[in-house]
Scaffold this motif. Structure first.
Motif, PDB file in Angstrom:
ATOM      1  N   SER A 417      11.238 -39.195 -12.950  1.00 14.01           N
ATOM      2  CA  SER A 417      10.907 -39.377 -11.397  1.00 14.01           C
ATOM      3  C   SER A 417      10.899 -40.292 -11.072  1.00 14.01           C
ATOM      4  O   SER A 417      10.538 -41.067 -11.158  1.00 14.01           O
ATOM      5  N   ILE A 418      11.841 -40.409  -9.570  1.00 15.13           N
ATOM      6  CA  ILE A 418      12.477 -41.056  -8.515  1.00 15.13           C
ATOM      7  C   ILE A 418      11.863 -40.716  -7.347  1.00 15.13           C
ATOM      8  O   ILE A 418      12.142 -39.389  -6.737  1.00 15.13           O
ATOM      9  N   PRO A 419      10.830 -41.536  -6.427  1.00 13.10           N
ATOM     10  CA  PRO A 419      10.295 -40.622  -5.561  1.00 13.10           C
ATOM     11  C   PRO A 419      11.356 -41.211  -4.440  1.00 13.10           C
ATOM     12  O   PRO A 419      11.962 -42.095  -4.833  1.00 13.10           O
ATOM     13  N   ILE A 420      10.833 -39.864  -3.413  1.00 20.37           N
ATOM     14  CA  ILE A 420      11.969 -39.352  -2.715  1.00 20.37           C
ATOM     15  C   ILE A 420      12.308 -40.494  -1.452  1.00 20.37           C
ATOM     16  O   ILE A 420      13.729 -40.799  -1.610  1.00 20.37           O
ATOM     17  N   GLN A 421      11.000 -41.468  -1.348  1.00 18.11           N
ATOM     18  CA  GLN A 421      11.548 -42.493  -0.383  1.00 18.11           C
ATOM     19  C   GLN A 421      12.162 -43.956  -0.662  1.00 18.11           C
ATOM     20  O   GLN A 421      13.269 -44.648  -0.695  1.00 18.11           O
ATOM     21  N   ILE A 422      11.776 -44.100  -2.262  1.00 16.55           N
ATOM     22  CA  ILE A 422      12.977 -45.047  -2.925  1.00 16.55           C
ATOM     23  C   ILE A 422      14.716 -44.923  -2.934  1.00 16.55           C
ATOM     24  O   ILE A 422      14.997 -45.366  -2.950  1.00 16.55           O
ATOM     25  N   SER A 423      14.481 -42.988  -3.601  1.00 12.67           N
ATOM     26  CA  SER A 423      15.804 -42.717  -3.715  1.00 12.67           C
ATOM     27  C   SER A 423      17.012 -42.882  -1.432  1.00 12.67           C
ATOM     28  O   SER A 423      17.627 -42.775  -2.088  1.00 12.67           O
ATOM     29  N   LEU A 424      15.959 -42.862  -1.156  1.00 13.54           N
ATOM     30  CA  LEU A 424      16.280 -42.591   0.160  1.00 13.54           C
ATOM     31  C   LEU A 424      16.875 -44.367   0.234  1.00 13.54           C
ATOM     32  O   LEU A 424      17.922 -44.438   1.036  1.00 13.54           O
ATOM     33  N   PHE A 425      15.505 -45.375   0.475  1.00 16.82           N
ATOM     34  CA  PHE A 425      16.115 -46.706   0.199  1.00 16.82           C
ATOM     35  C   PHE A 425      17.068 -47.049  -0.929  1.00 16.82           C
ATOM     36  O   PHE A 425      18.172 -48.135  -0.388  1.00 16.82           O
ATOM     37  N   VAL A 426      17.639 -46.496  -1.707  1.00 20.90           N
ATOM     38  CA  VAL A 426      18.320 -46.431  -2.554  1.00 20.90           C
ATOM     39  C   VAL A 426      19.654 -46.376  -1.680  1.00 20.90           C
ATOM     40  O   VAL A 426      21.204 -47.021  -2.283  1.00 20.90           O
ATOM     41  N   ARG A 432      25.265 -45.096   1.819  1.00 20.69           N
ATOM     42  CA  ARG A 432      25.334 -44.241   1.859  1.00 20.69           C
ATOM     43  C   ARG A 432      24.180 -44.129   3.918  1.00 20.69           C
ATOM     44  O   ARG A 432      23.111 -44.604   3.843  1.00 20.69           O
ATOM     45  N   LYS A 433      24.936 -42.642   4.611  1.00 19.92           N
ATOM     46  CA  LYS A 433      24.178 -42.630   5.333  1.00 19.92           C
ATOM     47  C   LYS A 433      24.315 -40.787   5.983  1.00 19.92           C
ATOM     48  O   LYS A 433      24.409 -39.898   5.212  1.00 19.92           O
ATOM     49  N   ASN A 434      22.986 -40.300   6.199  1.00 23.08           N
ATOM     50  CA  ASN A 434      22.761 -38.745   7.216  1.00 23.08           C
ATOM     51  C   ASN A 434      21.978 -38.578   5.674  1.00 23.08           C
ATOM     52  O   ASN A 434      22.362 -37.284   5.312  1.00 23.08           O
ATOM     53  N   VAL A 435      21.047 -39.682   5.113  1.00 18.54           N
ATOM     54  CA  VAL A 435      20.437 -38.849   4.197  1.00 18.54           C
ATOM     55  C   VAL A 435      18.952 -38.530   4.663  1.00 18.54           C
ATOM     56  O   VAL A 435      18.652 -39.478   5.634  1.00 18.54           O
ATOM     57  N   ASN A 436      18.327 -37.754   4.180  1.00 18.76           N
ATOM     58  CA  ASN A 436      17.395 -37.313   5.008  1.00 18.76           C
ATOM     59  C   ASN A 436      16.038 -36.515   3.444  1.00 18.76           C
ATOM     60  O   ASN A 436      17.007 -36.332   2.572  1.00 18.76           O
ATOM     61  N   ASP A 437      14.787 -36.394   3.465  1.00 18.73           N
ATOM     62  CA  ASP A 437      13.613 -36.225   2.391  1.00 18.73           C
ATOM     63  C   ASP A 437      13.643 -34.986   2.677  1.00 18.73           C
ATOM     64  O   ASP A 437      13.134 -34.374   1.865  1.00 18.73           O
ATOM     65  N   ASP A 439      16.537 -33.275   1.201  1.00 19.08           N
ATOM     66  CA  ASP A 439      17.773 -33.211   0.464  1.00 19.08           C
ATOM     67  C   ASP A 439      17.057 -32.925  -0.872  1.00 19.08           C
ATOM     68  O   ASP A 439      16.253 -33.469  -1.381  1.00 19.08           O
ATOM     69  N   LEU A 440      17.388 -31.632  -1.024  1.00 18.10           N
ATOM     70  CA  LEU A 440      16.953 -31.258  -2.771  1.00 18.10           C
ATOM     71  C   LEU A 440      17.441 -31.763  -3.562  1.00 18.10           C
ATOM     72  O   LEU A 440      16.493 -31.601  -4.462  1.00 18.10           O
ATOM     73  N   ILE A 441      18.038 -32.155  -3.619  1.00 25.55           N
ATOM     74  CA  ILE A 441      18.481 -32.959  -4.999  1.00 25.55           C
ATOM     75  C   ILE A 441      17.855 -34.159  -5.377  1.00 25.55           C
ATOM     76  O   ILE A 441      17.063 -34.718  -6.342  1.00 25.55           O
ATOM     77  N   LEU A 442      17.396 -34.968  -4.130  1.00 29.35           N
ATOM     78  CA  LEU A 442      16.224 -35.850  -4.144  1.00 29.35           C
ATOM     79  C   LEU A 442      15.092 -35.503  -4.072  1.00 29.35           C
ATOM     80  O   LEU A 442      14.038 -36.161  -5.200  1.00 29.35           O
ATOM     81  N   LYS A 443      14.924 -34.322  -3.781  1.00 30.17           N
ATOM     82  CA  LYS A 443      13.249 -33.341  -4.090  1.00 30.17           C
ATOM     83  C   LYS A 443      13.768 -33.713  -5.516  1.00 30.17           C
ATOM     84  O   LYS A 443      12.130 -33.289  -6.618  1.00 30.17           O
ATOM     85  N   TRP A 444      14.389 -33.198  -6.279  1.00 35.55           N
ATOM     86  CA  TRP A 444      14.955 -32.812  -7.521  1.00 35.55           C
ATOM     87  C   TRP A 444      14.807 -33.637  -8.623  1.00 35.55           C
ATOM     88  O   TRP A 444      13.751 -33.817  -9.979  1.00 35.55           O
ATOM     89  N   PHE A 445      15.031 -35.307  -8.273  1.00 38.05           N
ATOM     90  CA  PHE A 445      15.023 -36.418  -8.712  1.00 38.05           C
ATOM     91  C   PHE A 445      13.184 -36.597  -9.166  1.00 38.05           C
ATOM     92  O   PHE A 445      12.986 -37.487  -9.697  1.00 38.05           O
ATOM     93  N   SER A 446      12.668 -36.680  -7.706  1.00 35.45           N
ATOM     94  CA  SER A 446      11.319 -37.025  -7.656  1.00 35.45           C
ATOM     95  C   SER A 446      10.607 -35.669  -8.624  1.00 35.45           C
ATOM     96  O   SER A 446       9.340 -36.174  -8.880  1.00 35.45           O
ATOM     97  N   LYS A 447      11.582 -35.012  -9.283  1.00 37.32           N
ATOM     98  CA  LYS A 447      10.393 -33.857 -10.073  1.00 37.32           C
ATOM     99  C   LYS A 447      10.702 -34.201 -11.743  1.00 37.32           C
ATOM    100  O   LYS A 447       9.658 -33.508 -12.102  1.00 37.32           O
TER     101      LYS A 447
END
Length: 963
Positions: A417-426, A432-437, A439-447
Motif C-alpha cells: 500500500s502507498i500512503p495518500i500523501q505520497i501518491s499526491l506528491f508523486v 498531474r494537476k487537480n488531485v486531492n486526498d 480521490d477513491l483510487i488513491l484511497k484504494w492504493f493506500s489500503k
C-alpha cells in the motif's frame, strides 16, 4: 463475547476458580457433562425476589463455576435489568459452529440432501450472533429419517421471524407473537411446532421484552390468528445457512450488511441467497456488488449507497477504501475454503509462493503435482486480480491507467500500500494537476496489499510502466521528506523505524507527526522508502548524543538505531568500541539481523575500527553460525582485519568451510584445533553435510585426544566470544565430542554396508550416542531443551526401536514405543513447526500401534513425515485417506531422486499387497539407498502392523539429511 466452540477450550476454561459459562436453551447439558460440579442457575424465576436471592448467592462466593442461559446470567450480573430487553451475547458462550453442525448431521443422516434443511431448522440467531442448537439438530435428523423434515421446517418457517426481532420492539408477548407469525392458523401451527422451538421462543420473548425469565411461558396464551403465509425456500448450501440467516436478521432489523472476502469466495452467490430470503420475507434490500452473479463489474465510484438495509459485496481493500461505517460485517474466505476442501484430500507443503496466494485458489486448481498446482493457481489468481483492478478500480479505462501510471509502477514493483500523501506528491511531481486526498483510487492504493502482477500490454496502456524509473520516484519522495525534517526527533524516528522494521523486536515505534504527514502509519511503505531517506540524513545525526545514550535505551530498535547512526557518521574510538561491543553481544545471541543491518557501515569504516578487530571477527564468526548471507561482504571485512588478531583463524575456518577449501586449514595448537574442528563438525551437522562431517570428525578426535591426554587448558577470556564455554572449556569440548559421536553414530545407520551385521551397526551407533542421550535427559529434567536436541532424542529412541526389532523379540519394541509416546509432551516446548510435526507424528503412530489413540489428527510436517502418518493410518485400518495419501505420494514420486522416493514405492506396494511391485521397490531401494532402516523394514513387509513400526525410524530424517 468469547465463543467456546471446542471441548479443548471448554476444559481449559473450567480449570479456572471463578468462571461463568453462558448457554442458550437446550445447551446446558453440554457443560454439565464435563463439569458435574458446575452450578446451573434456574432457567425460570417466579419472582424478582427469587432472582435477587441468586444475585446475592453469586456475590457471596469467592470461587464458583456457574452455567446458565445467557439472558438469565446477564440479569444475575446486573448487565441488564427487568424491563430492559436485551438480545446481546456477552462473556463465555457455548457455540456450535457450522463446521461441527455439518459434520454431526452428515454422520447421522440417511438422506444427505436434507442437510441444509436440518441446519435451517436448527439455527438460532441473536444480535450479531448465531449458533446451532444440538437438540434441534438431533430432532431434525430424526425427522429427515422418517421423511418429515419438510413438514416440520414449513411449520417453523411460519415462526422464523422470531429470529429477526429487535429488543423492546413490541410491548407484550401476544403482540410479539402476532407480528412474527406468518401463517393462516396460529393455534393449530403452535400445536404442531416442536416443544424445543416453543421453549426457545419463550426464551426469546423474555429476553427481547425484558421480562422475568419464565414470564412469557406463564402469560402467553395462544389465540386464533390468521395472516398471509410466507413461502420460504430452502438454502441449497449447508455451509451458508447460518450466514444467510444472520445477514437477513441484520437487514430485517434495519441494518446494512457487508459480505467481505477475497476474489471468488462465493460472495455473490451468498448475496443472492440473502436477497432471495429477504424478498420471501417481503423485505426489499439494496444490493451493491462490485462483481455480480452475472459477471458484471461496478466501478469503485459507484459502490456506495445512502439507503438503509444495503447488502454490500466487497473485497477488504474496497471496504476500507470506501470507508463505509455502521455496517455488519460477514467474512466469507474461511467458509468458502471449507466448502471447497470438505470433500477433497488437501495436503500441502507451504512455501513463500503458496503463502502469497489465497488458499482457495490452491484448492480450486489442485492437481497431483504440487508445482503444477502452484503454477495454475498463480496464473489464475494473477489474471483474476488484474481483471478486478482494471474493471473496478480503473473502470476499464486505459486513460485512467495512464493518469495513475507512476503510482501503479511503484505498486507493481513492491506490491504494498502507498500512503495518500505520497501518491499526491508523486502525481504532482509528474505533472498531474487537480488531485486531492478524496480521490477513491488513491484511497484504494493506500489500503491494498495484494501481491498481484500487472500484464504489460498496449491494450491496457500498462506498457508505459516499463518506462517509469521507480528508483527516481522514490529518491524524489525521499528528498521531499528529508527537506521537510526540522527536528532531531524526526531523525531518530527514521533510524528507529528502519531498525524496528529490520529486527522486529520491541514495541512498534510511533511515527512522529513530522513524518506521519507523509506515511499515515503505513510501516510497509516506510520500509521501502527508508533506505533512500537514511542515505540522505547522515549530516543530521547527532553522533555525540547517540554515544551518550547508547547504554540507556529501553527498546532494542532504539539501541540499534544509535549504533547505525554512530557507524554512519564517524565517532571517537570509545564510542565505536561501545557500539561494536553491543553488536558482539547481539551476535552471540543469534541476532543476525542486527549484524546484517550494519554490515555496509562496518565495511565503509573498517579502517577506523581496527582497534576492535578481534570483536569484529568474533561478531562475524557468530553471524556465520546462523546465516550464510552476505559472505562476500564478510570476506571483504575479514581481509582488512585478518592480520590484526590471532582469533581470525576461527572466522577463516568458517569461510573456508563455505568455500569448500578445508584442506589447507590448520590451527596453532591442539586446544584451538579441538575448538575449531569441533565447531565445524556441529556446523556440518546443521548443514546436513555428512561427507565433511566424517573428515572433520577425524581431525577433531585426534586433537581432542591430545588435549585430554596432556590436560591442556587455557584461561583466555576472549574465547567466550566465539564459543559457549561458560561452564569451562573442558566441559564444552566434552559436549562437542558427545554430540559429534552421536552424529557419526547415526551416520553409520545410513552408510551400513550390506555384507556387515545390522545388529552390530545398531549396537555401535547406540554406544556412540549413549553419552549424548544422557546429556539430553539431564537437560530435559531442567526443562531446557533445544529443537535439535529434541530431534536427537527421537533418533536415539529410533535406534532403540531398531535394536528391539532386529532382535526379533515379541514385546521389547512395545517398551520403546511407550517412550516414543512421551515425545508428544516435548512437541509442545519446541519451536520449529517441522520439529513439532516429527515428534507429534512419531508419538501418535506409537500410540496407535499400542492401541492408545483412536481419533485421527491434523499434523503439520514435512512431506515424508506426513506420508508416513497417512500410510500408517491406512495400514492400521483407519477411515479412508486415499486422497490424502495419493496427493502426498505423487508429490514425492515427481521428485528426481531421494530416500523418500524409494520409500514411497515400498509403502504403496505394501498397501496394495502387490508382491511383484514390492520386490521391485525393495530392489531399487537396496541398490540406491541401503541402510539399517531399510534392512529392518524389509523383514516386516508381510505384517502390516509391524511394517508401520518399521516406518517410525524414517520419521524426522529431514533433520539429518536435509530436504
Amino acid at each position: 463475547m468469547r465463543k467456546i466452540t471446542s471441548l479443548t477450550s471448554l476444559k481449559a476454561l473450567l480449570k479456572k476458580d471463578r468462571i461463568i459459562i453462558r448457554v442458550l436453551p437446550y445447551m446446558e447439558n453440554l457443560v454439565k457433562k464435563y463439569c458435574p460440579e458446575c452450578v446451573e442457575v434456574p432457567r425460570e424465576f417466579n419472582s424478582v425476589d427469587e432472582l435477587q436471592n441468586w444475585r446475592d448467592y453469586i456475590k457471596s462466593k469467592s470461587t464458583y463455576k456457574i452455567v446458565g442461559r445467557s439472558y438469565v446470567i446477564d440479569l444475575l450480573l446486573n448487565n441488564v435489568n427487568i424491563g430492559e430487553g436485551d438480545l446481546k451475547i456477552r462473556g463465555n458462550i457455548i457455540t456450535i459452529s457450522p463446521y461441527k453442525a455439518i459434520s454431526y448431521v452428515s454422520k447421522k443422516l440417511k438422506n444427505k440432501e436434507d442437510t441444509p434443511k436440518i441446519l435451517d431448522y436448527s439455527i438460532l440467531i441473536l444480535k450479531g450472533y448465531s449458533t446451532y442448537i444440538p437438540a434441534l439438530l438431533t430432532e431434525g435428523i430424526k425427522l429427515s429419517n422418517i421423511k418429515k423434515i419438510d413438514e416440520s421446517l414449513k411449520i417453523f418457517n411460519k415462526f422464523r421471524r422470531i429470529l429477526y426481532i429487535n429488543e423492546n420492539q413490541f410491548h407484550s408477548p401476544q403482540e410479539l407473537l402476532k407480528n412474527v407469525y406468518k401463517g393462516t392458523n396460529l393455534r393449530e401451527d403452535w400445536e404442531k411446532l416442536s416443544p424445543i422451538w416453543k421453549e426457545i421462543i419463550y426464551y426469546l420473548i423474555d429476553s427481547s421484552l425484558g421480562l422475568l425469565p419464565g414470564q412469557a411461558k406463564r402469560e402467553l396464551s395462544i389465540f386464533d390468528y390468521s395472516t398471509e403465509e410466507e413461502d420460504i425456500s430452502p438454502i441449497p448450501y449447508p455451509e451458508y445457512v447460518d450466514i444467510v440467516n444472520l445477514a437477513v436478521a441484520e437487514l430485517m432489523r434495519g441494518n446494512s450488511v457487508v459480505l467481505l472476502g477475497n476474489l471468488k469466495t462465493g460472495k455473490s452467490t451468498i448475496a443472492e441467497l440473502i436477497r432471495k430470503r429477504s424478498l420471501e420475507h417481503k423485505l426489499q434490500i439494496d444490493l451493491v456488488d462490485y462483481h455480480d452473479i452475472n459477471g458484471n463489474y461496478t466501478s469503485i465510484e459507484k459502490l456506495k449507497s445512502d439507503k438503509k438495509r444495503t447488502l454490500y459485496v466487497l473485497t477488504e481493500d474496497l471496504f476500507q477504501s470506501l470507508e463505509i461505517n455502521n455496517v455488519f460485517k460477514i467474512f466469507t474466505n474461511e467458509r468458502f475454503i471449507y466448502s471447497l476442501s470438505k470433500d477433497k484430500g488437501l495436503t500441502l507443503r507451504l512455501d513463500e509462493r503458496i503463502a502469497a496466494i489465497p488458499m482457495h485458489y490452491i484448492i480450486m486448481f489442485q492437481t497431483d503435482n504440487i508445482e503444477t498446482t502452484v503454477n495454475k493457481a498463480l496464473e489464475n489468481f494473477y489474471y483474476d486480480y488484474w481483471e478486478y483492478v482494471y474493471n473496478v478500480i480503473f473502470d476499464a479505462d486505459p486513460n485512467k491507467i495512464l493518469w495513475y501510471s507512476p503510482i501503479l509502477a511503484i505498486y507493481d514493483k513492491y506490491n504494498t500500500s502507498i500512503p495518500i500523501q505520497i501518491s499526491l506528491f508523486v502525481l504532482k511531481s509528474t505533472g498531474r494537476k487537480n488531485v486531492n486526498d478524496n480521490d477513491l483510487i488513491l484511497k484504494w492504493f493506500s489500503k491494498c496489499n495484494i501481491p498481484f502482477r500487472i500484464p504489460k500490454s498496449p491494450d491496457y496502456y500498462t506498457d508505459v510502466l516499463d518506462q517509469i524509473n521507480v528508483d527516481d520516484l522514490l529518491r524524489k519522495i525521499s528528498e521531499e521528506i528529508v527537506n521537510s525534517i526540522r527536528t532531531s526527533e524526526a531523525v531518530d524516528n527514521i533510524l528507529e523505524a528502519y531498525s524496528y522494521l529490520t529486527i522486529n523486536e520491541g514495541n512498534e515505534p510511533n511515527i512522529v507527526s513530522e513524518l506521519n504527514t507523509y506515511f499515515d502509519n503505513n510501516l510497509s511503505f516506510v520500509k521501502i522508502i527508508l533506505p533512500y531517506i537514511v542515505e540522505k540524513i547522515k549530516d543530521k545525526i547527532d553522533v555525540e548524543r547517540y554515544c551518550k545514550e547508547l547504554g540507556y535505551l529501553k527498546q532494542p530498535y532504539e539501541t540499534l538505531a544509535r549504533i547505525k547512526g554512530i557507524l554512519m557518521k564517524r565517532a571517537d574510538e570509545n564510542c565505536y568500541s561501545l557500539a561494536i561491543d553491543t553488536l558482539l553481544s547481539a551476535s552471540k545471541n543469534g541476532k543476525v539481523e542486527w549484524i546484517r543491518f550494519v554490515l555496509d557501515d562496518i565495511l565503509t569504516n573498517i579502517n577506523y575500527l581496527k582497534k576492535s578487530s578481534y570483536k569484529i571477527i568474533a561478531m562475524l564468526f557468530n553471524y556465520l553460525k546462523y546465516s550464510r548471507d552476505d559472505i562476500d561482504k564478510i570476506k571483504k571485512i575479514f581481509y582488512n582485519v585478518e592480520n590484526e588478531s590471532k582469533y581470525s583463524i576461527f572466522l577463516k575456518s568458517l569461510l573456508d568451510y563455505n568455500d569448500g577449501s578445508l584442506d589447507d586449514l590448520s590451527f596453532d595448537n591442539p586446544l584451538w584445533a579441538t575448538l575449531g574442528y569441533g565447531f565445524l563438525g556441529i556446523y556440518s551437522l546443521s548443514n546436513h553435510d555428512l561427507l565433511k562431517l566424517a573428515m572433520i570428525y577425524d581431525k577433531f578426535r585426534k586433537s581432542y585426544s591430545i588435549v585430554k591426554s596432556n590436560k591442556i587448558s587455557t584461561d583466555d577470556p576472549h574465547l567466550k566470544d566465539f564459543f559457549p564455554i561458560n561452564n569451562g572449556i573442558h566441559d564444552y569440548i566434552d559436549e562437542l565430542k558427545d554430540r559429534l559421536d552421536a552424529g557419526i553414530g547415526y551416520t553409520l545407520l545410513l552408510t551400513h554396508p550390506k555384507e556387515e551385521s545390522a545388529r552390530a551397526t545398531i549396537e555401535l551407533a547406540e554406544k556412540l550416542m549413549l553419552n549424548w542421550y544422557t546429556r539430553i535427559k539431564n537437560k530435559l529434567k531442567s526443562g531446557k531443551i533445544k529443537d535439535e536436541e529434541a530431534m536427537d532424542l527421537l533418533k536415539i529412541y529410533q535406534i532403540k526401536l531398531m535394536k528391539s526389532l532386529i532382535s526379533g523379540g515379541k514385546y521389547e519394541y512395545k517398551s520403546v514405543l511407550q517412550d516414543i509416546t512421551e515425545l508428544e509432551n516435548l512437541s509442545n516446548i519446541v519451536y520449529e513447526p517441522d520439529v513439532k510435526g516429527s515428534l507429534s507424528i512419531a508419538s501418535y503412530i506409537a500410540k496407535r500401534v499400542l492401541g492408545m489413540e483412536e481419533k485421527p489428527r491434523l499434523f503439520s510436517g514435512t512431506t515424508l513425515d506426513l506420508l508416513i502418518y497417512i500410510s500408517s493410518e491406512i495400514l492400521l485400518g483407519a477411515e479412508d485417506k486415499s486422497k490424502f495419501f495419493d496427493f502426498i505420494a505423487n508429490q514425492i514420486k515427481n521428485k528426481e531422486e531421494g530416500i523418500d522416493k524409494a520409500l514411497v514405492g515400498i509403502i504403496i506396494s505394501v498397501i496394495r499387497n502387490d508382491k511383484k511391485e514390492l520386490d521391485k521397490a525393495l530392489e531399487y531401494a537396496r541398490e540406491n539407498y541401503y541402510s539399517v532402516m531399510l534392512e529392518i523394514l524389509s523383514r516386516y513387509v508381510n505384517d502390516r502392523k509391524m511394517f508401520v513400526v518399521t516406518l517410525i525410524p524414517y520419521i524426522g530424517m529431514w533433520h539429518f539429511l536435509g530436504g
